[in-house]
Motif scaffolding. Structure first.
Motif, PDB file in Angstrom:
ATOM      1  N   HIS A 150       6.757 -26.672  14.617  1.00  0.00           N
ATOM      2  CA  HIS A 150       6.785 -25.295  15.107  1.00  0.00           C
ATOM      3  C   HIS A 150       5.378 -24.724  15.251  1.00  0.00           C
ATOM      4  CE1 HIS A 150       6.517 -24.698  10.705  1.00  0.00           C
ATOM      5  NE2 HIS A 150       5.876 -23.572  11.017  1.00  0.00           N
TER       6      HIS A 150
ATOM      7  N   LEU B 245       3.353 -20.643  15.987  1.00  0.00           N
ATOM      8  CA  LEU B 245       3.502 -19.183  15.970  1.00  0.00           C
ATOM      9  C   LEU B 245       2.291 -18.532  16.602  1.00  0.00           C
ATOM     10  CD1 LEU B 245       4.732 -16.449  14.882  1.00  0.00           C
ATOM     11  CD2 LEU B 245       3.449 -16.903  12.773  1.00  0.00           C
TER      12      LEU B 245
ATOM     13  N   THR C  50       7.613 -12.629  10.363  1.00  0.00           N
ATOM     14  CA  THR C  50       8.293 -13.883  10.646  1.00  0.00           C
ATOM     15  C   THR C  50       8.590 -14.640   9.353  1.00  0.00           C
ATOM     16  OG1 THR C  50       6.180 -15.032  10.973  1.00  0.00           O
ATOM     17  CG2 THR C  50       7.269 -14.127  12.941  1.00  0.00           C
TER      18      THR C  50
ATOM     19  N   LEU D  25       9.205 -18.720   8.350  1.00  0.00           N
ATOM     20  CA  LEU D  25       9.120 -20.096   8.842  1.00  0.00           C
ATOM     21  C   LEU D  25       9.266 -21.044   7.655  1.00  0.00           C
ATOM     22  CD1 LEU D  25       5.852 -19.534  10.947  1.00  0.00           C
ATOM     23  CD2 LEU D  25       8.186 -19.273  11.784  1.00  0.00           C
TER      24      LEU D  25
ATOM     25  N   PHE E 144      14.205 -20.168  10.529  1.00  0.00           N
ATOM     26  CA  PHE E 144      13.177 -19.409  11.245  1.00  0.00           C
ATOM     27  C   PHE E 144      13.723 -18.009  11.520  1.00  0.00           C
ATOM     28  CE2 PHE E 144      12.577 -23.862  12.229  1.00  0.00           C
ATOM     29  CZ  PHE E 144      11.209 -24.034  12.030  1.00  0.00           C
TER      30      PHE E 144
ATOM     31  N   ILE F 262       7.674 -17.523  18.482  1.00  0.00           N
ATOM     32  CA  ILE F 262       7.800 -18.752  17.692  1.00  0.00           C
ATOM     33  C   ILE F 262       8.345 -19.831  18.620  1.00  0.00           C
ATOM     34  CG2 ILE F 262       8.837 -19.828  15.658  1.00  0.00           C
ATOM     35  CD1 ILE F 262       9.418 -16.971  14.621  1.00  0.00           C
TER      36      ILE F 262
END
Length: 462
Positions: A32, A34, A45, A47, A65, A289
């Protein structure tokens, strides 16, 4: 291929192969990235790629997420980030296998969202937040959302899937009807002399969303009950994009995907935010994201054996086939590796969202509040169906059950119990409490910036 509606028995060999292959499927790799540009500092957020849960005698992992776009302050976004996941997990029975756990998620997500909202109201702060909450378990993606942040999935096999709902009043007629039926008023901001400007808003409060967590000053008909969608990916994987409204007000799903195609997640998220800011400027916090869901790399296949001499070809034709090989009949039943849409529900009624069907209902404890998870004695709980207008006769012992506090919350959300603003004359509500000072300043600041940009670009109208 069989015609629609025609039944064909599946060979036992295919069923056995499916069973064994399901046990051996490896989980995907999750990568991932961001990116965010701050204006007010109200976007937060979550994560987490290595969440653990017990399953049988072992431990398995899943990923979470979340994007929380706050308004009227950051308190609701921060509180939701810190508490929502635990509230969801506490609503899921322990020691479930993967299929049972995934099946239990939709009801647990509804419970977790409502409990988080209810607990935040006790703090007494008036801010609110949108939520887009994604749980990835193996090849299953489950998304729960309230507000106007959005989540899309771009399958590696082709096709874009929209996994969230837009709860802006401008976009959702069903939500407008629900709010007015529950006692709310909907209209645009009146600038005087009958001139209406800006998006549709819910009064009292002046919020342009129909669902959120928090927003204690608006009214209980702004509900925290999430829209939920669940899919099973193909084993080719794909790309998820979760973004706040600052991105989607500027870019379509196709434009967001195209502008970052081929980039790794971190660079892709930065590129999407950059494209959105180039189109609309930085009017609000803008967050993105990007999550790539990739099949695990497999070791290189062994080199093929040397070709048989021609003189042995005839003998090989009559040799017994190995037991592990497929027959042509078996091949007819090989299932396509495509995305499956498994679940979708957006009702705002708890009686519909908590009423899970067999066998999922057997996973949940009977004498426990379906929202806040407190234990109750037999006879203390109130059926979630109490007071609903159902054609089917509902008995007091028909679960699931709510505690008295959560039943009051349910009735207030459905307009059956006075909300915090009831009892004041409507004129006083509209003049004194309809739009908080923070929301008023926020609206007029963005409105003035929009007008300035419009005239600088040579525009002639609003």
């Amino acid at each position: 291929m069989s015609s629609r509606g025609q039944y064909q028995p599946v060979p036992l060999s295919v069923l056995l192969k499916r069973e064994s292959s399901n046990e051996k499927i490896e989980k995907p790799e999750i990568v991932h990235g961001l990116a965010s540009q701050r204006k007010k500092g109200e976007d937060f957020t979550l994560l987490k790629t290595e969440c653990q849960r017990t399953m049988g005698n072992g431990v398995t992992t899943f990923s979470v997420f979340g994007l929380f776009d706050g308004h009227n302050g950051s308190a609701a976004a921060i509180y939701t980030k810190e508490n929502l996941l635990n509230n969801v997990l506490n609503a899921i029975p322990t020691d479930l296998n993967t299929d049972e756990w995934v099946a239990a998620l939709p009801r647990a997500l509804v419970s977790g969202f409502v409990k988080t909202d209810k607990d935040f109201h006790k703090i007494g702060k008036k801010s609110g937040t949108t939520v887009t909450f994604v749980i990835i378990e193996g090849w299953f993606i489950t998304v729960a959302s309230v507000g106007d942040s959005q989540c899309i999935f771009d399958s590696a096999n082709g096709g874009i899937y929209y996994l969230s709902a837009d709860h802006r009043l401008d976009c959702n007629e069903e939500e407008r009807e629900r709010i007015t039926a529950s006692g709310g008023d909907i209209g645009r901001l009146n600038a005087g002399c009958g001139t209406e400007i800006g998006p549709l808003r819910c009064w009292p409060g002046g919020l342009c969303l129909s669902r959120s967590i928090g927003d204690r000053d608006v009214g209980e008909f702004i509900v925290p009950v999430p829209y939920i969608k669940k899919i099973k990916m193909s084993t080719a994987g794909g790309r998820l994009i979760i973004s706040s409204d600052g991105v989607w007000d500027a870019l379509s799903a196709e434009a967001a995907l195209d502008c970052c195609r081929g980039m790794p997640p971190e660079a892709a998220a930065a590129q999407i935010v950059k494209e959105a800011l180039q189109a609309n400027g930085l009017r609000d916090d803008t967050t993105c994201i990007v999550i790539d869901i990739l099949p695990q790399e497999k070791p290189a296949a062994p080199s093929p054996p040397p070709k048989k001499p021609v003189k042995h070809l005839l003998m090989s034709l009559f040799r017994k086939k190995p037991s592990g090989s497929f027959s042509y009949k078996d091949k007819e039943y090989m299932e396509p590796d495509v995305v499956e849409e498994l679940f979708e529900e957006g009702s705002a009624l708890l009686s519909e969202r908590l009423n899970t069907k067999y066998p999922v209902c057997n996973m949940f404890k009977l004498f426990m509040c379906a929202v806040c998870q407190i234990e109750m004695k037999p006879g203390e709980g109130i059926s979630v169906h109490a007071g609903t207008s159902s054609l089917v006769k509902v008995c007091p012992w028909d679960g699931p059950f709510l505690c008295s506090s959560c039943q009051e919350k349910k009735e207030a959300m459905e307009g059956k119990r006075p909300s915090v603003h009831t009892g004041m004359p409507k004129r006083q509500i509209l003049l004194c409490q309809s739009l908080s000072i923070d929301r008023y300043v926020e609206h007029w600041t963005s409105f003035a910036v929009g007008i300035s940009r419009h005239h600088l670009a040579g525009g002639s109208g609003l």
